[in-house]
Design a protein around this motif. Structure first.
Motif, PDB file in Angstrom:
ATOM      1  N   GLU A  10       0.798  -1.225   0.000  1.00 18.73           N
ATOM      2  CA  GLU A  10       0.000   0.000   0.000  1.00 18.73           C
ATOM      3  C   GLU A  10       0.832   1.276   0.000  1.00 18.73           C
ATOM      4  O   GLU A  10       0.301   2.344  -0.290  1.00 18.73           O
ATOM      5  N   THR A  11       2.119   1.170   0.320  1.00 18.23           N
ATOM      6  CA  THR A  11       2.920   2.397   0.463  1.00 18.23           C
ATOM      7  C   THR A  11       4.096   2.486  -0.503  1.00 18.23           C
ATOM      8  O   THR A  11       4.844   3.460  -0.445  1.00 18.23           O
ATOM      9  N   THR A  12       4.268   1.498  -1.371  1.00 19.48           N
ATOM     10  CA  THR A  12       5.387   1.535  -2.307  1.00 19.48           C
ATOM     11  C   THR A  12       4.917   1.181  -3.713  1.00 19.48           C
ATOM     12  O   THR A  12       3.853   0.587  -3.899  1.00 19.48           O
ATOM     13  N   ASP A  13       5.753   1.523  -4.675  1.00 15.58           N
ATOM     14  CA  ASP A  13       5.427   1.176  -6.060  1.00 15.58           C
ATOM     15  C   ASP A  13       5.949  -0.230  -6.379  1.00 15.58           C
ATOM     16  O   ASP A  13       6.604  -0.868  -5.552  1.00 15.58           O
ATOM     17  N   LEU A  14       5.660  -0.686  -7.580  1.00 17.39           N
ATOM     18  CA  LEU A  14       6.030  -2.041  -7.989  1.00 17.39           C
ATOM     19  C   LEU A  14       7.538  -2.267  -7.907  1.00 17.39           C
ATOM     20  O   LEU A  14       7.994  -3.312  -7.421  1.00 17.39           O
ATOM     21  N   LYS A  15       8.310  -1.304  -8.364  1.00 22.00           N
ATOM     22  CA  LYS A  15       9.773  -1.443  -8.345  1.00 22.00           C
ATOM     23  C   LYS A  15      10.283  -1.678  -6.919  1.00 22.00           C
ATOM     24  O   LYS A  15      11.133  -2.534  -6.684  1.00 22.00           O
TER      25      LYS A  15
ATOM     26  N   ARG B  77       8.520  -2.865  -4.372  1.00 22.29           N
ATOM     27  CA  ARG B  77       8.039  -4.164  -3.890  1.00 22.29           C
ATOM     28  C   ARG B  77       8.899  -5.293  -4.435  1.00 22.29           C
ATOM     29  O   ARG B  77       9.206  -6.252  -3.723  1.00 22.29           O
ATOM     30  N   LEU B  78       9.314  -5.179  -5.700  1.00 25.92           N
ATOM     31  CA  LEU B  78      10.210  -6.194  -6.267  1.00 25.92           C
ATOM     32  C   LEU B  78      11.568  -6.175  -5.574  1.00 25.92           C
ATOM     33  O   LEU B  78      12.159  -7.228  -5.314  1.00 25.92           O
ATOM     34  N   ALA B  79      12.058  -4.984  -5.221  1.00 20.71           N
ATOM     35  CA  ALA B  79      13.314  -4.875  -4.478  1.00 20.71           C
ATOM     36  C   ALA B  79      13.172  -5.500  -3.090  1.00 20.71           C
ATOM     37  O   ALA B  79      14.100  -6.153  -2.592  1.00 20.71           O
ATOM     38  N   ALA B  80      12.002  -5.327  -2.481  1.00 22.99           N
ATOM     39  CA  ALA B  80      11.755  -5.947  -1.174  1.00 22.99           C
ATOM     40  C   ALA B  80      11.761  -7.470  -1.293  1.00 22.99           C
ATOM     41  O   ALA B  80      12.329  -8.167  -0.442  1.00 22.99           O
ATOM     42  N   LEU B  81      11.165  -7.981  -2.355  1.00 23.80           N
ATOM     43  CA  LEU B  81      11.154  -9.427  -2.577  1.00 23.80           C
ATOM     44  C   LEU B  81      12.581  -9.948  -2.801  1.00 23.80           C
ATOM     45  O   LEU B  81      12.956 -10.987  -2.253  1.00 23.80           O
ATOM     46  N   ASP B  82      13.378  -9.225  -3.572  1.00 23.38           N
ATOM     47  CA  ASP B  82      14.793  -9.583  -3.741  1.00 23.38           C
ATOM     48  C   ASP B  82      15.496  -9.637  -2.380  1.00 23.38           C
ATOM     49  O   ASP B  82      16.262 -10.558  -2.105  1.00 23.38           O
ATOM     50  N   ALA B  83      15.244  -8.627  -1.543  1.00 25.57           N
ATOM     51  CA  ALA B  83      15.891  -8.565  -0.232  1.00 25.57           C
ATOM     52  C   ALA B  83      15.519  -9.778   0.624  1.00 25.57           C
ATOM     53  O   ALA B  83      16.375 -10.365   1.291  1.00 25.57           O
ATOM     54  N   LEU B  84      14.246 -10.173   0.587  1.00 27.51           N
ATOM     55  CA  LEU B  84      13.831 -11.347   1.360  1.00 27.51           C
ATOM     56  C   LEU B  84      14.530 -12.603   0.856  1.00 27.51           C
ATOM     57  O   LEU B  84      15.019 -13.422   1.656  1.00 27.51           O
ATOM     58  N   TRP B  85      14.611 -12.765  -0.465  1.00 26.30           N
ATOM     59  CA  TRP B  85      15.305 -13.939  -1.012  1.00 26.30           C
ATOM     60  C   TRP B  85      16.801 -13.896  -0.682  1.00 26.30           C
ATOM     61  O   TRP B  85      17.424 -14.929  -0.459  1.00 26.30           O
ATOM     62  N   GLU B  86      17.356 -12.700  -0.632  1.00 32.13           N
ATOM     63  CA  GLU B  86      18.769 -12.574  -0.280  1.00 32.13           C
ATOM     64  C   GLU B  86      19.029 -13.124   1.125  1.00 32.13           C
ATOM     65  O   GLU B  86      20.018 -13.816   1.363  1.00 32.13           O
TER      66      GLU B  86
ATOM     67  N   GLU C 237      15.948 -16.216  -8.623  1.00 32.40           N
ATOM     68  CA  GLU C 237      16.982 -16.475  -9.629  1.00 32.40           C
ATOM     69  C   GLU C 237      17.984 -15.329  -9.708  1.00 32.40           C
ATOM     70  O   GLU C 237      19.187 -15.557  -9.835  1.00 32.40           O
ATOM     71  N   ARG C 238      17.508 -14.088  -9.620  1.00 30.98           N
ATOM     72  CA  ARG C 238      18.414 -12.922  -9.630  1.00 30.98           C
ATOM     73  C   ARG C 238      19.382 -12.980  -8.458  1.00 30.98           C
ATOM     74  O   ARG C 238      20.585 -12.793  -8.613  1.00 30.98           O
ATOM     75  N   VAL C 239      18.837 -13.236  -7.282  1.00 34.34           N
ATOM     76  CA  VAL C 239      19.670 -13.285  -6.080  1.00 34.34           C
ATOM     77  C   VAL C 239      20.649 -14.448  -6.166  1.00 34.34           C
ATOM     78  O   VAL C 239      21.836 -14.294  -5.870  1.00 34.34           O
ATOM     79  N   GLN C 240      20.164 -15.599  -6.596  1.00 32.14           N
ATOM     80  CA  GLN C 240      21.043 -16.770  -6.703  1.00 32.14           C
ATOM     81  C   GLN C 240      22.179 -16.512  -7.688  1.00 32.14           C
ATOM     82  O   GLN C 240      23.324 -16.873  -7.419  1.00 32.14           O
ATOM     83  N   SER C 241      21.886 -15.852  -8.800  1.00 33.41           N
ATOM     84  CA  SER C 241      22.939 -15.589  -9.788  1.00 33.41           C
ATOM     85  C   SER C 241      23.974 -14.603  -9.224  1.00 33.41           C
ATOM     86  O   SER C 241      25.161 -14.749  -9.490  1.00 33.41           O
TER      87      SER C 241
ATOM     88  N   ALA D 264       0.939 -11.028  -0.012  1.00 32.30           N
ATOM     89  CA  ALA D 264       0.442  -9.803   0.614  1.00 32.30           C
ATOM     90  C   ALA D 264       0.931  -8.553  -0.107  1.00 32.30           C
ATOM     91  O   ALA D 264       0.236  -7.534  -0.129  1.00 32.30           O
ATOM     92  N   MET D 265       2.122  -8.625  -0.724  1.00 35.14           N
ATOM     93  CA  MET D 265       2.647  -7.480  -1.471  1.00 35.14           C
ATOM     94  C   MET D 265       2.040  -7.376  -2.870  1.00 35.14           C
ATOM     95  O   MET D 265       2.346  -6.461  -3.618  1.00 35.14           O
ATOM     96  N   GLY D 266       1.195  -8.345  -3.229  1.00 33.49           N
ATOM     97  CA  GLY D 266       0.534  -8.306  -4.524  1.00 33.49           C
ATOM     98  C   GLY D 266       1.442  -8.705  -5.673  1.00 33.49           C
ATOM     99  O   GLY D 266       1.242  -8.265  -6.797  1.00 33.49           O
ATOM    100  N   LEU D 267       2.424  -9.547  -5.390  1.00 26.09           N
ATOM    101  CA  LEU D 267       3.358  -9.998  -6.413  1.00 26.09           C
ATOM    102  C   LEU D 267       3.050 -11.430  -6.816  1.00 26.09           C
ATOM    103  O   LEU D 267       2.488 -12.201  -6.043  1.00 26.09           O
ATOM    104  N   SER D 268       3.428 -11.785  -8.025  1.00 30.94           N
ATOM    105  CA  SER D 268       3.109 -13.102  -8.553  1.00 30.94           C
ATOM    106  C   SER D 268       4.161 -14.144  -8.192  1.00 30.94           C
ATOM    107  O   SER D 268       5.275 -13.810  -7.772  1.00 30.94           O
ATOM    108  N   PHE D 269       3.796 -15.396  -8.399  1.00 23.73           N
ATOM    109  CA  PHE D 269       4.734 -16.494  -8.218  1.00 23.73           C
ATOM    110  C   PHE D 269       5.932 -16.302  -9.148  1.00 23.73           C
ATOM    111  O   PHE D 269       7.078 -16.541  -8.758  1.00 23.73           O
ATOM    112  N   ASN D 270       5.673 -15.855 -10.385  1.00 29.41           N
ATOM    113  CA  ASN D 270       6.757 -15.615 -11.339  1.00 29.41           C
ATOM    114  C   ASN D 270       7.679 -14.484 -10.875  1.00 29.41           C
ATOM    115  O   ASN D 270       8.885 -14.545 -11.099  1.00 29.41           O
ATOM    116  N   ASP D 271       7.119 -13.466 -10.215  1.00 30.05           N
ATOM    117  CA  ASP D 271       7.953 -12.408  -9.637  1.00 30.05           C
ATOM    118  C   ASP D 271       8.904 -12.999  -8.601  1.00 30.05           C
ATOM    119  O   ASP D 271      10.082 -12.656  -8.550  1.00 30.05           O
ATOM    120  N   SER D 272       8.365 -13.895  -7.779  1.00 27.23           N
ATOM    121  CA  SER D 272       9.175 -14.523  -6.738  1.00 27.23           C
ATOM    122  C   SER D 272      10.244 -15.422  -7.331  1.00 27.23           C
ATOM    123  O   SER D 272      11.404 -15.407  -6.902  1.00 27.23           O
TER     124      SER D 272
END
Length: 149
Positions: free
Chosen positions: A89-94, A96-105, A140-144, A127-135
């Protein structure tokens, strides 16, 4: 004297915690992921500090203070999806994707992928409204990046 003795027996009063914003919500989620395997390592603490510094332009001391607040928020915390919704609710898509990267990191940092850690990331992702493919792409980004290091 009796008053002091009785006060000493009472549980300590919890300090007032700030209302979480997206930064504190992400920090609390990273702490939650790191503690999911019941082994909160110094390396994970340092990584969370490093991520907070990178994403929110903190110096090392500021990042450590934010993380300490996030640890307290996590301990007194609402459900994972509450933090995820706050981020949505308080951030844009970019962001939220960075937050997802951080969690995977945090999940992938120690080389062991714990089922509890992945469950928290997935709850946060939904809850962040992101897809399975986003995850999947974030993982994969973090792993690489880790493979290159």
């Amino acid at each position: 004297m009796l008053k002091k003795f009785l006060q000493a027996l009472r549980p300590p009063q919890h300090e007032h915690l700030p209302d979480p914003d997206a930064e504190l919500a992400l920090g609390a989620l990273m702490v939650r992921v790191a503690q999911a395997d019941r082994d909160y390592k110094l390396e994970e603490i340092r990584l969370i500090d490093k991520i907070l510094a990178r994403l929110y332009q903190h110096n090392a001391i500021e990042a450590a203070k934010v993380r300490a607040t996030c640890e307290k928020l996590h301990a007194a915390a609402p459900d994972t999806d509450t933090f995820g919704k706050l981020i949505r609710e308080t951030t844009d898509l970019k962001e939220r994707l960075a937050a997802l990267d951080a969690l995977w990191e945090v999940v992938l940092a120690d080389g062991n992928t714990d089922e509890g850690e992945v469950k928290i990331v997935e709850e946060a992702r939904v809850a962040m409204g992101l897809s399975f493919n986003d995850s999947k792409a974030a993982r994969e980004r973090v792993q690489s990046r880790l493979d290159v290091s």
